[in-house]
Design an enzyme around this catalytic site. Structure first.
Site, mmCIF file in Angstrom:
data_model
loop_
_atom_site.group_PDB
_atom_site.id
_atom_site.type_symbol
_atom_site.label_atom_id
_atom_site.label_comp_id
_atom_site.label_asym_id
_atom_site.label_seq_id
_atom_site.Cartn_x
_atom_site.Cartn_y
_atom_site.Cartn_z
ATOM 1 N N ILE A 210 0.745 -1.258 0.114
ATOM 2 C CA ILE A 210 0.085 -0.093 -0.012
ATOM 3 C C ILE A 210 0.904 1.250 -0.081
ATOM 4 O O ILE A 210 0.599 2.214 -0.505
ATOM 5 C CB ILE A 210 -0.899 0.023 1.022
ATOM 6 N N CYS A 211 2.112 1.086 0.580
ATOM 7 C CA CYS A 211 2.782 2.352 0.799
ATOM 8 C C CYS A 211 3.434 2.602 -0.691
ATOM 9 O O CYS A 211 3.647 3.988 -1.087
ATOM 10 C CB CYS A 211 4.053 2.291 1.725
ATOM 11 N N THR A 212 3.470 1.548 -1.437
ATOM 12 C CA THR A 212 4.191 2.004 -2.996
ATOM 13 C C THR A 212 3.139 2.561 -3.812
ATOM 14 O O THR A 212 3.517 3.499 -4.346
ATOM 15 C CB THR A 212 4.568 0.667 -3.550
ATOM 16 N N ASN A 215 2.779 6.120 -2.067
ATOM 17 C CA ASN A 215 3.719 7.454 -2.121
ATOM 18 C C ASN A 215 4.877 6.923 -3.428
ATOM 19 O O ASN A 215 5.410 7.963 -3.680
ATOM 20 C CB ASN A 215 4.598 7.130 -0.854
#
Ligand SMILES: [Zn+2]
Lengths: 428, 547
Positions: A210-212, A215
Site C-alpha cells: 500500500i505504501c508503494t 507514495n
C-alpha cells in the site's frame, strides 16, 4: 429397442461403438475388477451421477466430454452469468446468451446436442448446498478459477468421508488453467493429497504494498491500484465499484492515467486497467480443452475401471514446446483438512498480533484473508461483528506471546478458510 | 502553468480517453487471448487458412479450438456420410438427425456457429482426389491438418507438402483409444516472439557510460536517509562494484572469499537495518559480476545454415540475425540493451530516472543495429521497421527450429532403437500407432492380431532389438476390434471405416494440444513441438520423441 434400433434411452444402434471398443475388453494395464461388457456399460449409462462445478471455460468442455462419453445424469453448478469475453472459449454460449446464467444455458445446449443426457443446472453458489446434496453423486469434477471455492468443496468432501461407508468417499477431479499452462488431478479424499495439502502450489495474485501505491508509484499497475484502492472510495464514498461496468473501468483508467502522467510513468492502458482491477488471467480454448479432457478421461476411467487412473497430479505447460509432468504430491501430515488438523507455526516472541495476521495472509500454505484469532478460552482479534472488532482492536499491537504460551493453540477462522485452523505456536 | 490551466486540462482528459480508448466488441471478445499473443498474433490468426483432412471427432475438436480464437478460414475435406457411431462421438454433429448426411457439411455448419467472423467450407471429395491435384491444390492454405488418414495417402501428402518450402506446414495426428501422437512437418520455423521466461540482462557487470556516471554521481554517505533507502538496487550494485574495483586494482571479485567480501561491502553501505533496496541489492549481488554474454541459445543461432548461406532472397529474419551477429561481435559483446526494467524498491524519481537511462541507451544501441543492417546492403528493403523493433526487443529469445520430413524416424532403425531406450513409453506409443496404421491399410478387411503388429514393430527396429514392456502395453491398448467383434456388428462397413476408437476424451485432448501448436505455427509466437509428441491417456503422460 424398436425396429430402428433406438431404445427408450435414445441410444441408437452403434452410438457408442468407439467407446465400446474400450469397454468390451480389458487392456494390459486394466485392473482385474473391470466388469467388461454390459455391467460396466449399465453403470456408466444408467446409474452413474456426476457433479460438475463451474460452467465456464473448463466447465463447458467438461460437460460436452462427459455427455459424449456416455454419462447420462449430470448436474452443474455455476454462480456466474455470461460475458462477451467468455465467447473466445466457452463454446456452449453465443452472443445472444450474454447476461444469462452460465449453468442454465450450458445445460440446455448439452441436452439439445446430445440426446438422452440430463443436465440439471443450479445457478448459485456451491456453499448453498449441503452434505446430503453432495452425497448423491459418484464423482465430482471441478473446473474453477477460484482457490476459495476449491478449498471449500475439498473440505466438504473430506468431511463427508465415513470409514464405515465406502460410498461416502467421492473422488474429486480438479482442473485449472492459466494461459498455456494447466493442471488436472485426482483427489481421493483422505487417501491422496488434497487441495489443502498442496495449497502452496496455487499461485497467489500479486499484491502491491500500500505504501508503494500511495507514495512511490513506479509501474503503471501502481497507478491503477491507486485509482481503485485509494481514489475510488475517497471520491465515491460508499458506492461500490463494479468491475464489469465500463463507466467504472473508464473512470479508473482516466484517473490512473492522470496519476501516471504526473509521475512520468508509461504504460497505463484500458486493457491493463481492466487486467489489474479484475485480476484477469489469460485464458484460451486450447488449454481448457486439454485440461478438461484430462479430467473427463479420469472420470471415465474411474467410473468404468477400464484403465488405471491418474496417480495423481498432471501438470501441463504448453508455451515452450510441450512439457508435462505426472507426479504424486504427498499428503501433508499436518494438513488442516485431511491430516491431524493442526499447523505448527514458528514465530518470534516479539511478533505482534497484527504481524501474525499479516503472516497468515501471506503464507502460501495458509492464505487466510482477514482472519479472526482466538484461543480456546478467549478472543484475540475478531474481524466482525463491528462491536467485537472495536473491542479487540487494541490487541493488534500486543504480542502474540501475551495470549498463548509455548506450544499453545490459536484458532484461526476466515472467510477464505472452509474450516477453522488450529495453530500450534512455537516461539523461536 | 497556472493552477487554472491545469484544472482545465485534467477536466478534459478525465472524460475523453474513456470514450476513445474503450475496447470495441471484437477486442472484448478476444480479450483473454490478446493478453497472450497481442494484436499481431491475432491478425496472423485472422489471415490464416486451414485445411483439415477427415471430419472425425478429433478433427472437429481441433477446429473448434481454432474457430473460437478466430482463424480466417477452414475447409474440411471429407467424403464420408455421417454414420451411427459418428453421431455418437462427435459434438459437431446433431446426433441421429445428422446420420446419413455429408459429415463435412454438418460439421462445418455447426462449427461456424462458434464464431461469425470465421469462414468455413465443406469439400465433399476424398483425399486421394485432392492429392491427385498436386501442390497447387494445397498452396492456398497456411496449414494442413490430417487425422487418421490412411498411411499411403499420408506418405503422398507429406511428400507433396515437403517438395517446396513455400507450401503449407502439415500436422499429422493419429489416435487409437487412449493413445495418440502428432507431429508437425516443416522445413524451418523462425520465432522472434518466443515469450521466454528469462528476462533480458540488465548488464550490471558492464554498465553503459550513463549508468556508471549516474551511480558515481550519487553521494551515498551524505545523502538524506529517506533518499538513501530509495536508490534502486541496480544503481547500488553498479556503484558497489565500481568502488570495489577502485580498491582492488580494477578487478572484479573472483574467488568465493572475494565475492563474500563484496557482498559484505553492500551490507556495509546500509544506513538503517530495514533498507529494503539494499536487501534487494544483496540478493541480486551476483548480477554485479556474472559476465553478461550473448545467451548460448542465441549464440548458437549465429552458426545456423541460414546465415552461412545468406542471399538477398533469404527471409528478413536471417538478414536481421546477420546484423545481430555483427552487433554482438563488437564490444561489449552483448545483445542490444533491453529497455524493459523490472520493478525495484525505489521512489518514483529514482526509478523513472533509471528507466530513462535504460531507454535512451537502448534506443542508441538499436540505432547502431539499424546502421549495421543498412550497411549490410542486402535485403534491407524487405525488412519493415516494425519488424526491426520487434526483433531487437525480443532478441534474447530468438529461436530457429529445423524439422524433418514426416516418416523420417520410422525409416531410421537406429534412431528408433535409441528412442526406445531413452523414452520407452513415448516411443512405444509411436510404434504402436504407426504399425497399426500401416497394417490397417494392408489388411483392411481383417482384424489385426497382436502378433502381426509386433512383427511389424520388430521389422522397423535393428535386428535383435529387445522390446521393453511398454511396447507390449501400447500394442494391447490400441484396441483393434477383435474378429468376433466384427462378426457381431450388424453394419460391417461402419466398423471397417473407423476400425480404431476415436474416444471423445482423447479427441478433446488432441483438439486442445494440436490447435495450440497450430496457433504457435501461425502466429510465430511461443515455441512449437519439434519431434513427435506421444500421448498416453492411461497414465496421463506426454513426451516428445526427437526425430
Ligand atoms: Zn490434505
Amino acid at each position: 429397442m424398436d425396429a430402428n434400433g433406438v431404445s427408450a434411452s435414445n441410444d441408437w444402434q452403434g452410438r457408442y461403438n468407439h467407446i465400446d471398443q474400450i469397454l468390451e475388453q480389458p487392456g494390459p494395464r486394466t485392473d482385474e475388477s473391470f466388469g467388461a461388457g454390459d455391467t460396466v456399460k449399465d453403470f456408466l449409462r444408467n446409474q452413474c451421477k456426476v457433479l460438475v462445478i463451474g460452467a465456464g471455460g473448463l466447465g463447458c468442455e467438461i460437460l460436452a466430454n462427459l455427455a459424449l462419453t456416455g454419462f447420462k445424469e449430470i448436474h452443474v453448478i455455476d454462480m456466474d452469468t455470461i460475458d462477451i469475453s467468455n465467447l473466445n472459449r466457452q463454446f456452449l454460449f453465443r452472443q445472444k446468451d450474454v447476461g444469462k446464467p452460465k449453468a442454465t444455458v450450458a445445460a440446455e445446449f448439452i441436452m439439445k446436442r446430445v440426446p438422452g443426457v440430463t443436465v440439471t443446472p443450479y445457478f448459485g453458489k456451491i456453499q448453498d448446498k449441503d452434505e446430503d446434496y453432495y452425497m448423491q453423486f459418484h464423482l465430482v469434477i471441478c473446473g474453477l478459477d477460484s482457490v476459495e471455492a476449491r478449498r471449500w468443496i475439498n473440505a466438504t468432501l473430506i468431511n463427508m468421508v465415513d470409514s464405515d461407508s465406502p460410498e461416502s468417499l467421492k473422488p474429486l477431479i480438479d482442473g485449472g488453467t492459466e494461459g498455456f499452462r494447466g493442471q488436472a488431478r485426482v483427489i481421493l479424499p483422505t487417501v491422496t493429497a488434497c487441495i489443502e495439502c498442496t495449497l502452496n502450489m496455487h499461485t497467489k495474485p500479486t499484491a502491491f504494498p500500500i505504501c508503494t501505491i500511495a507514495n512511490t508509484p513506479r509501474l503503471p499497475e501502481h497507478c491503477i491500484e491507486w485509482a481503485s484502492v485509494l481514489e475510488w472510495p475517497r471520491v465515491h464514498g460508499d458506492k461500490k465499484m463494479d468491475n464489469d461496468d465500463p463507466e467504472h473501468i473508464g473512470w479508473l483508467y482516466s484517473t490512473a492515467l492522470k496519476r501516471a502522467k504526473e509521475f512520468n510513468i508509461d504504460g497505463v492502458t484500458w486493457s491493463l486497467t481492466q487486467g489489474v482491477v479484475k485480476n484477469i488471467i489469460p485464458a484460451i480454448a486450447s488449454t481448457n480443452a486439454v485440461i478438461a479432457a484430462a479430467c473427463c478421461n479420469e472420470a471415465f476411467k474411474i467410473a468404468t475401471s477400464s484403465a488405471a487412473y491418474l496417480d495423481n497430479y498432471f501438470m501441463y505447460m504448453g508455451n515452450d514446446s510441450i512439457y508435462t509432468l505426472t507426479f504424486q504430491p504427498e499428503r501433508r501430515e499436518d494438513c488442516p483438512v485431511c491430516g491431524n488438523n493442526s499447523l505448527p507455526i514458528e514465530i518470534s516472541k516479539d511478533m505482534t498480533v497484527e504481524q501474525l495476521i499479516e503472516t497468515l495472509g501471506e503464507r502460501p500454505d495458509v492464505q487466510a484473508k482477514k482472519p479472526s484469532l482466538a484461543t480456546a478460552t478467549s478472543s484475540i482479534y475478531l474481524q466482525s461483528p463491528k462491536q467485537l472488532e472495536e473491542a479487540t482492536r487494541p490487541n493488534l499491537e500486543k504480542k502474540v506471546s501475551d495470549f498463548v504460551e509455548e506450544s499453545g493453540q490459536i484458532i484461526v477462522t476466515s472467510v477464505s478458510l472452509p474450516f477453522s485452523l488450529q495453530l500450534i505456536v512455537h516461539f523461536v | 502553468m497556472t493552477s487554472d490551466s491545469q484544472d482545465i486540462e485534467s477536466a478534459t482528459t478525465a472524460m475523453s480517453p474513456v470514450i476513445t480508448d474503450a475496447p470495441d466488441s471484437k477486442t472484448r471478445r478476444y480479450d483473454r487471448q490478446l493478453r497472450l499473443w497481442a494484436a499481431s498474433g491475432q491478425s496472423a490468426l485472422e489471415s490464416s487458412r486451414i485445411l483439415v483432412l477427415s471430419g472425425t471427432a478429433t478433427s472437429t475438436s481441433i477446429l473448434k479450438n481454432l474457430v473460437l480464437p478466430g482463424i480466417g478460414h477452414f475447409t474440411i475435406l471429407d467424403d464420408a456420410k455421417v454414420s451411427n457411431e459418428d453421431a455418437g462421438n462427435n459434438f459437431f454433429l446433431e446426433g441421429p438427425e445428422s446420420i446419413g448426411k455429408p459429415r463435412a457439411s454438418e460439421a462445418v455448419r455447426l462449427l461456424r456457429e462458434l464464431n461469425e467472423s470465421v469462414d468455413g467450407a465443406a469439400e465433399l471429395s476424398d483425399i486421394s482426389s485432392a492429392i491427385a491435384k498436386g501442390a497447387s491444390y494445397f498452396a492456398d492454405y497456411s496449414l494442413v491438418i490430417a487425422h487418421n488418414i490412411p498411411y499411403s495417402q499420408l506418405n503422398q501428402l507429406s511428400e507433396i507438402l515437403w517438395s517446396d518450402v513455400t507450401l503449407p506446414h502439415l500436422i499429422i495426428v493419429r489416435s487409437a483409444g487412449f493413445l495418440a501422437e502428432f507431429s508437425i512437418q516443416f522445413h524451418e520455423h523462425t520465432i522472434i516472439e518466443s515469450h521466454p521466461e528469462m528476462p533480458p540482462s540488465l548488464r550490471l557487470d558492464k554498465p553503459f557510460p550513463a549508468l556508471l556516471e549516474h551511480a558515481r554521481s550519487l553521494d551515498f554517505e551524505n545523502m538524506d536517509v529517506t533518499d538513501h533507502g530509495h536508490i534502486p538496487y541496480a544503481v547500488i550494485l553498479v556503484r558497489a562494484m565500481d568502488d570495489w574495483k577502485a580498491k582492488n586494482g580494477g578487478k572484479a571479485p573472483t574467488t568465493t572469499a572475494e565475492r563474500d567480501a563484496f557482498k559484505k561491502s553492500i551490507y556495509a553501505m546500509k544506513k538503517k537495518s530495514d533498507e529494503e533496496n539494499f536487501d534487494e541489492a544483496v540478493t541480486q549481488f551476483r548480477r554485479a559480476f556474472v559476465e553478461t554474454k550473448v545467451p548460448m541459445d542465441v549464440a548458437d543461432l549465429f552458426q545456423d545454415q541460414g546465415l552461412t548461406s545468406l542471399t538477398p532472397q533469404s527471409s528478413p529474419f536471417f538478414h536481421l540475425l546477420a546484423a545481430l551477429r555483427e552487433f554482438c561481435s563488437r564490444p561489449p559483446h552483448t545483445l542490444p540493451l533491453s529497455a524493459a526494467l523490472p520493478d525495484m524498491k525505489a521512489d518514483t524519481k529514482n526509478y523513472v530516472h533509471l528507466q530513462k537511462l535504460y531507454k535512451t541507451q537502448s534506443e542508441k544501441e538499436k540505432d547502431e543495429f539499424k546502421e549495421i543492417l543498412a550497411q549490410s546492403g542486402i535485403g534491407v528493403a524487405g525488412v519493415e521497421m516494425g519488424m526491426v523493433d520487434d526483433f531487437v526487443k525480443n532478441c534474447h529469445g530468438l529461436r530457429i527450429l529445423r524439422g524433418k520430413r514426416w516418416g523420417a524416424l520410422d525409416a531410421n532403425p537406429t534412431a528408433l532403437a535409441s528412442a526406445l531406450l531413452s523414452s520407452p513409453r513415448e516411443a512405444a506409443t509411436h510404434l504402436a500407432l504407426s504399425s497399426v496404421s500401416v497394417l490397417l491399410e494392408q489388411t483392411p478387411q481383417k482384424a489385426i492380431t497382436t502378433e502381426a503388429v509386433t512383427a511389424h514393430v520388430l521389422n522397423l527396429l535393428p535386428k535383435g532389438t529387445e522390446l521393453p514392456s511398454e511396447v507390449e502395453e501400447a500394442l494391447g491398448e490400441v484396441h483393434v476390434p477383435s474378429h468376433s467383434h466384427l462378426d457381431e456388428s450388424a453394419d460391417l462397413t461402419v466398423s471397417v471405416r473407423s476400425p480404431t476408437a476415436d474416444l471423445p476424451n482423447t479427441a478433446a485432448f488432441l483438439g486442445g494440444i494440436v490447435a495450440q501448436e497450430a496457433i504457435k505455427m501461425i502466429t510465430k509466437q511461443y515455441v512449437p513441438v519439434n519431434g513427435i509428441c506421444a500421448i498416453d491417456l492411461i497414465g496421463c503422460t506426454t513426451g516428445i520423441v526427437r526425430v
